[in-house]
Design a protein around this motif. Structure first.
Motif, short mmCIF file in Angstrom:
data_model
loop_
_atom_site.label_atom_id
_atom_site.label_comp_id
_atom_site.label_asym_id
_atom_site.label_seq_id
_atom_site.Cartn_x
_atom_site.Cartn_y
_atom_site.Cartn_z
N PHE A 143 -5.37 -7.95 4.10
CA PHE A 143 -6.78 -7.55 4.11
C PHE A 143 -7.71 -8.75 4.26
N ASN A 153 -6.96 -9.28 8.99
CA ASN A 153 -7.32 -7.89 8.73
C ASN A 153 -7.89 -7.21 9.97
N VAL A 185 0.81 -1.22 0.00
CA VAL A 185 0.00 0.00 0.00
C VAL A 185 0.85 1.27 0.00
N ASN A 217 -8.99 3.75 4.75
CA ASN A 217 -8.02 4.25 3.80
C ASN A 217 -7.32 5.52 4.28
N ARG A 270 -5.78 1.45 -0.16
CA ARG A 270 -6.30 0.48 0.80
C ARG A 270 -7.75 0.11 0.52
N SER A 292 -7.67 -2.44 -2.27
CA SER A 292 -7.03 -3.69 -1.85
C SER A 292 -7.89 -4.47 -0.86
N HIS A 293 -8.76 -3.78 -0.14
CA HIS A 293 -9.66 -4.46 0.80
C HIS A 293 -10.84 -5.00 -0.01
N GLN A 321 0.16 -4.92 3.88
CA GLN A 321 -1.01 -5.10 4.73
C GLN A 321 -1.79 -6.33 4.29
N ASP A 327 -2.03 -5.45 -6.59
CA ASP A 327 -1.27 -4.78 -5.53
C ASP A 327 -0.14 -5.63 -4.98
N ALA A 386 -0.66 -5.11 9.41
CA ALA A 386 0.08 -4.18 8.55
C ALA A 386 1.46 -3.95 9.14
#
Length: 674
Positions: A269, A297, A246, A302, A618, A621-622, A267, A346, A317
């Motif tokens: 997720f 997670n 990220v 974000n 973020r 990516s989540h 990180q 990512d 993370a």
């Protein structure tokens, strides 16, 4: 099919079926007659057999048909309902998400985008005859794939044409387009593939959004013309297993500029812990591999800055640091996560490092040469110049294209509006900008707050700072205040249009009542001041947006300064596509086709420049789909499938009874007269 009164079926069947069956067991009591022959009365004999009491029940088509009639009648009394997809009778607007997370491959082997397109075509199938629909695709920006049309075959082909992107998901522009089109009517004919234009007020439109819900700007959306009762958000996808990079950055060691230090923020997720390898490549050569273990997670938003966790604590993370990486010339630095997860976009990140060279500084000063001695002691290369010389010097000696030729320009008690793209450090002055106001000197105030976590103030003891006076400077509203006085900021930092501004409101030397120069602060004789000056120059120069170090998000436009004016340049994209881009004969390239992740190379007649595109988001990516989406002040629940509508089915049952009754009557007549 569902039944609203299932008990009615049991009552009706119990009252009608047993008597019917009993009729086939019982016979009528007949009067006995003696006749000479039964040759012509075979039918009567058969009737006697049928009505013989308590004989074995034989196969009878009439009995079966009559039983079916009674069952259908009982079913009709149970109020049967059919569940069907809702049908749009007026107009329909389909918004299809094509962002990076929609490329996730689900357990059924289909991507989320493929599933979204299938659901969108299913909505078209339920579109009423003569109703119209339009299609909008969106990621970081929205595009109308098809304006309103009644041709379903054409609309289906337009849905199939939507391609995935590696960009983020932003819905505001798409919703604005939907609101604009929802207020217009369409005209057209019966020709296939006709796209209609808007001309008058239209009937209300149903709006369908097909997305996994990972929308970056959802809370900024304001619905004004779309009725939320006619807005449906179709939830696509189920997987949540993803680990992503990220953030990433690389800086050269100040004492040993041939060595790099790189940090990557990784990180997890997903809902399960993961252990992943992160590999570092310099110019496509493997340099080092580290292994990190990440907890499940923790739902980090974000906009929240995540602090690095201690090495002994497992977190979702973590920051991975690569130190003392040999690198003398220009280099492409790439980090790769060796992990099997749902979103590959990512798992890779790039940054570009220019060749090692001394920091070039331009010192513009009116008055005693105070900063000169410090810059010499710190071994910085600098060019001294007065304020008048700076204003009158030709652009050729100061600029490279539209950017300053120097890495950092220091203005000591000089305010100016001549501010090409560059990095600026003001002492006892400020840039002449509409957003900045310069007031009168403030005397005899104390410094009461500062941000010691910022890199510029790292290892600097501000608590010992004493300043006789500083200017009352009002910076832009988005400026970061690093040191604050009682009534105004003392040290401020902000970005504007590719330039950086660090403004220190006090000068090292001021004039007294007689006009003679005097020291403004004893802080200049401490080690803290030297550290502060070095930190400031390193921060500005290491963050310099030179052509070699530009990093942008997918879809973000890029502006590059060209060494010489050129009519066109060649851009080599990461997907192996080369395109010729016109610059209109200027010295600036504006490039917007940056939706593919990776390193781009821009070539003109004299040089090659590069820039990198990274996801670094973020929200995208989540990948776990959301249960509801907040659009401004409205919260809309997401739906996994089409909305089912209960429609009465008793009319269809009665129609079946009529057909069955006609067939039963025909069978009876055939048996009697044949």
């Amino acid at each position: 099919m569902t039944l609203q009164a299932p008990w009615s079926i049991a009552i009706a069947a119990g009252l009608t079926i047993p008597p019917l069956v009993a009729l086939y067991f019982l016979k009528l009591r007949r009067q006995v007659r003696i006749v000479p022959s039964t040759l012509l009365w075979k039918k009567a004999v058969e009737d006697l057999r049928v009505n013989s009491p308590f004989q074995r029940l034989r196969n009878s088509l009439l009995l079966i048909l009559q039983l079916l009639l009674l069952l259908l009648g009982a079913l009709a009394l149970g109020h049967p309902m059919l569940q069907t997809a809702a049908t749009s009778k007026d107009a329909m607007i389909l918004l299809i998400d094509q962002s990076a997370s929609m490329s996730v491959i689900e357990v059924d082997g289909k991507t989320r985008l493929d599933t979204a397109k299938e659901q969108a075509k299913h909505c078209l199938d339920n579109l009423a005859d003569g109703a119209q629909a339009m299609i909008i695709e969106f990621s970081d920006r929205a595009n109308v794939v098809s304006s309103f049309s009644t041709d379903k075959a054409f609309l289906r082909s337009q849905i199939d044409s939507i391609q995935p992107t590696q960009s983020t998901s932003q819905l505001q522009e798409a919703m604005s387009l939907a609101e604009a089109y929802a207020q217009t009517a369409t005209l057209g004919d019966d020709q296939p593939g006709t796209i209609f234009g808007s001309e008058a007020t239209a009937p209300p439109a149903d709006v369908f959004v097909f997305t996994d819900g990972r929308v970056e700007d959802a809370e900024k959306i304001r619905l004004e013309k779309i009725d939320t009762n006619r807005l449906q958000i179709r939830n696509v996808g189920k997987r949540d297993d993803n680990v992503g990079i990220v953030a990433m950055g690389a800086v050269r060691d100040y004492d040993r500029p041939d060595l790099l230090e790189l940090t990557a923020f990784v990180q997890n997720f997903g809902s399960a812990p993961r252990s992943v390898d992160i590999a570092l490549y310099v110019n496509e050569k493997l340099v080092e591999v580290q292994t990190v273990t990440l907890a499940p997670n923790s739902d980090v938003p974000n906009h929240v800055t995540v602090e690095t966790q201690p090495a002994t604590k497992v977190s979702s993370a973590m920051t991975v640091a690569f130190r003392d990486i040999p690198c003398e010339g220009e280099a492409v630095i790439e980090t790769v996560l060796r992990v099997d997860d749902a979103l590959p976009a990512d798992d890779r990140a790039w940054t570009l490092v220019p060749a090692s060279r001394p920091i070039r500084i331009l010192l513009v000063s009116d008055g005693p040469a105070v900063l000169d001695a410090y810059l010499e002691a710190l071994s910085f290369e600098f060019v001294p110049m007065t304020g008048k010389e700076y204003e009158s010097t030709d652009d050729v000696a100061l600029l490279q294209g539209r950017r300053s030729l120097f890495d950092v320009v220091i203005f000591d008690r000089v305010s100016t509006s001549r501010l090409p793209l560059g990095n600026y450090f003001f002492w006892g002055a400020a840039p002449k900008m509409d957003e900045v106001k310069i007031g009168e000197p403030i005397k005899d105030q104390v410094i009461f707050n500062w941000d010691e976590t910022h890199p510029i103030l790292r290892y600097v003891g501000i608590e010992t700072m004493e300043v006789a006076q500083w200017l009352h400077i009002t910076p832009p509203t988005d400026a970061v205040s690093l040191i604050e006085g009682e009534t105004s900021p003392v040290l401020s930092y902000w970005n504007r249009g590719g330039s950086q501004f660090l403004v220190n409101a006090f000068g090292l030397v001021v004039e007294d009542e007689t006009g003679a120069p005097r020291e403004n602060t004893p802080w200049m004789h401490t080690a803290d001041f030297v550290v502060f000056l070095q930190n400031s120059i390193e921060f500005l120069s290491s963050s310099i947006s030179t052509p070699q170090s530009v990093t942008v998000a997918p879809g973000q436009p890029v502006s590059l300064s060209l060494r010489k004016s050129a009519s066109e340049v060649i851009v080599s994209r990461p997907d192996k596509v080369e395109e010729t881009v016109s610059t209109s004969g200027g010295d600036i390239l504006h490039y917007a086709s940056s939706r593919t992740l990776g390193v781009y190379r821009v070539k003109d007649a004299t040089e090659e420049q590069r820039f990198a595109v990274n996801l670094f988001n973020r929200v995208e990516s989540h990948i776990q789909p959301v249960a509801s989406l907040t659009l401004g002040s409205e919260t809309v629940a997401t739906q996994a499938n089409a909305v089912e509508v209960n429609r009465p089915a008793w009319s269809y049952v009665l129609l079946a009874m009529l057909v069955m009754l006609s067939f039963e009557w025909w069978v009876y007549l055939k048996r009697v007269f044949v």
